[in-house]
Design an enzyme around this catalytic site. Structure first.
Site, PDB file in Angstrom:
ATOM      1  N   SER A 132       0.847  -1.193   0.000  1.00  0.00           N
ATOM      2  CA  SER A 132       0.000   0.000   0.000  1.00  0.00           C
ATOM      3  C   SER A 132       0.886   1.247   0.000  1.00  0.00           C
ATOM      4  O   SER A 132       1.807   1.349  -0.810  1.00  0.00           O
ATOM      5  CB  SER A 132      -0.957  -0.039   1.199  1.00  0.00           C
ATOM      6  OG  SER A 132      -1.956   0.957   1.089  1.00  0.00           O
ATOM      7  N   GLU A 139      -0.711  -2.678  -8.405  1.00  0.00           N
ATOM      8  CA  GLU A 139      -2.069  -2.886  -7.884  1.00  0.00           C
ATOM      9  C   GLU A 139      -2.731  -1.548  -7.622  1.00  0.00           C
ATOM     10  O   GLU A 139      -2.077  -0.560  -7.310  1.00  0.00           O
ATOM     11  CB  GLU A 139      -2.042  -3.776  -6.635  1.00  0.00           C
ATOM     12  CG  GLU A 139      -1.260  -3.231  -5.450  1.00  0.00           C
ATOM     13  CD  GLU A 139      -2.155  -2.614  -4.392  1.00  0.00           C
ATOM     14  OE1 GLU A 139      -3.387  -2.630  -4.559  1.00  0.00           O
ATOM     15  OE2 GLU A 139      -1.602  -2.109  -3.401  1.00  0.00           O
ATOM     16  N   HIS A 198      -4.598  -5.096  -2.125  1.00  0.00           N
ATOM     17  CA  HIS A 198      -5.566  -4.873  -1.059  1.00  0.00           C
ATOM     18  C   HIS A 198      -6.668  -5.918  -0.970  1.00  0.00           C
ATOM     19  O   HIS A 198      -7.618  -5.743  -0.205  1.00  0.00           O
ATOM     20  CB  HIS A 198      -6.177  -3.473  -1.215  1.00  0.00           C
ATOM     21  CG  HIS A 198      -5.220  -2.371  -0.889  1.00  0.00           C
ATOM     22  ND1 HIS A 198      -4.208  -2.005  -1.744  1.00  0.00           N
ATOM     23  CD2 HIS A 198      -5.109  -1.558   0.194  1.00  0.00           C
ATOM     24  CE1 HIS A 198      -3.522  -1.016  -1.199  1.00  0.00           C
ATOM     25  NE2 HIS A 198      -4.049  -0.720  -0.029  1.00  0.00           N
TER      26      HIS A 198
END
Length: 336
Positions: free
Chosen positions: A109, A240, A307
């Site tokens: 992240s 991502e 995620h």
């Protein structure tokens, strides 16, 4: 050449919060983490982990100081933040890159901003994978648990990981399983044009929401990284998307292309994304197809990254061989 950190038996793990820390209601997670690791690793908790205000754990100077301390001390072998957040970018210019010792930094992240900057600036391999909050369960699923084996891989060795059997379709933080995640949906990797694919090259990547902000800065110089550390070898990008819209996702990828990040790219791996809404009928699959058409490279998507856990542990800088067919994937990483 890429520098691969080593993880000693009974190593010391430093926990610091370069982005978000734990609000008070989550402080009990630390008890679970200490219990989980008590037989294998010593845990050092930095003060930033225990604070959180206005989307940050604490002031950027303190966050950077803690990270620099863990990277330069003689005790810590592995650094794992509690989780991501929003403003890790604020510390990127405060990291003492020329002083960093080769140590593993593991996270994803917002932490992927720090991971990528460190590898691009120093040639030190970094690890994109689970965070320490998600390791607090009684055990980990097979895919998540591979983080330890991957980080214990030695120079000139290789490690193999496979696509998961099931993934978590949505977060339910109030009802974690014994392994933290609620793996409720069968995993299926896919490729654009539904073809079997094998890709080779050096791995680089992270969360597109945040790593795109390195473009055009001294901390996102992919060309210099190529010339200094991997010469003419191709790159596999693993990317991502946490929450950007389909059109913003497309804009980011086009910007990466214009900035030269996809030069000599052998393929792109896209992680599962919770973004399912289209923009005026423009979908995530359209993003993948347009990118494949632009770059004329193979693209694999809905992989175990990001995620929607579990996650394969990807090593920035490692030589990767990614094989896909019939909904399944295999990732071989060579520490060469």
């Amino acid at each position: 050449m890429i520098q691969y950190p080593t993880l000693d038996e009974h190593a010391v793990i430093g926990v610091t919060a370069p982005s978000s820390g734990l609000p008070e209601r989550m402080h009990h997670y630390l008890d679970d983490i200490r219990k989980r690791f008590e037989d294998s690793y010593e845990i050092i908790i930095k003060p930033s982990v225990l604070t959180q205000d206005k989307v940050r754990s604490t002031d950027s100077n303190i966050r950077a100081k803690e990270l620099n301390e863990l990277f330069t001390d003689d005790q810590t072998s592995l650094i794992i933040p509690p989780f991501g957040g929003e403003l890790a970018l604020e510390i990127i210019n405060k990291i003492e890159y020329d002083q960093l010792k080769p140590k593993w930094l593991l996270g994803y992240s917002d932490i992927s901003t720090v991971l990528l900057a460190i590898t691009l600036k120093t040639g030190i391999a970094t690890a994109h994978g689970t965070n320490i909050v998600d390791l607090r369960g009684r055990y980990s699923d097979e895919t998540t648990a591979m983080w330890s084996k991957v980080l214990n891989t030695k120079v000139n060795e290789e490690v193999v990981q496979y696509s998961s059997e099931f993934y978590q379709s949505k977060w339910n933080h109030s009802q974690p399983s014994e392994s933290i995640f609620n793996l409720d949906t069968q995993t299926e990797w896919k490729s654009v044009n539904a073809e079997a694919v094998t890709i080779e090259g050096r791995l680089l990547g992270g969360c597109v929401d945040v790593i795109n902000h390195l473009i055009g800065t001294p901390y996102g110089d992919v060309k210099a990284f190529r010339e200094k550390y991997i010469k003419d070898e191709p790159v596999i990008w693993y990317l991502e998307n946490c929450e950007v819209s389909t059109v913003e996702f497309r804009r980011i990828l086009v910007q990466m292309q214009y900035a030269g990040w996809f030069d000599n790219c052998s393929g792109i791996l896209f992680g599962r994304t919770p973004v399912t809404t289209d923009t005026n009928s423009y979908t995530i699959k359209d993003v993948y197809q347009d990118t494949a058409d632009d770059l004329q490279i193979p693209i694999i998507y809905d992989i175990d990254c990001g995620h929607m856990p579990p996650q394969i542990t990807f090593i920035n800088g490692a030589y990767g061989i990614v094989e896909y067919s019939d909904g399944k994937g295999k990732v071989t990483q060579k520490f060469i």
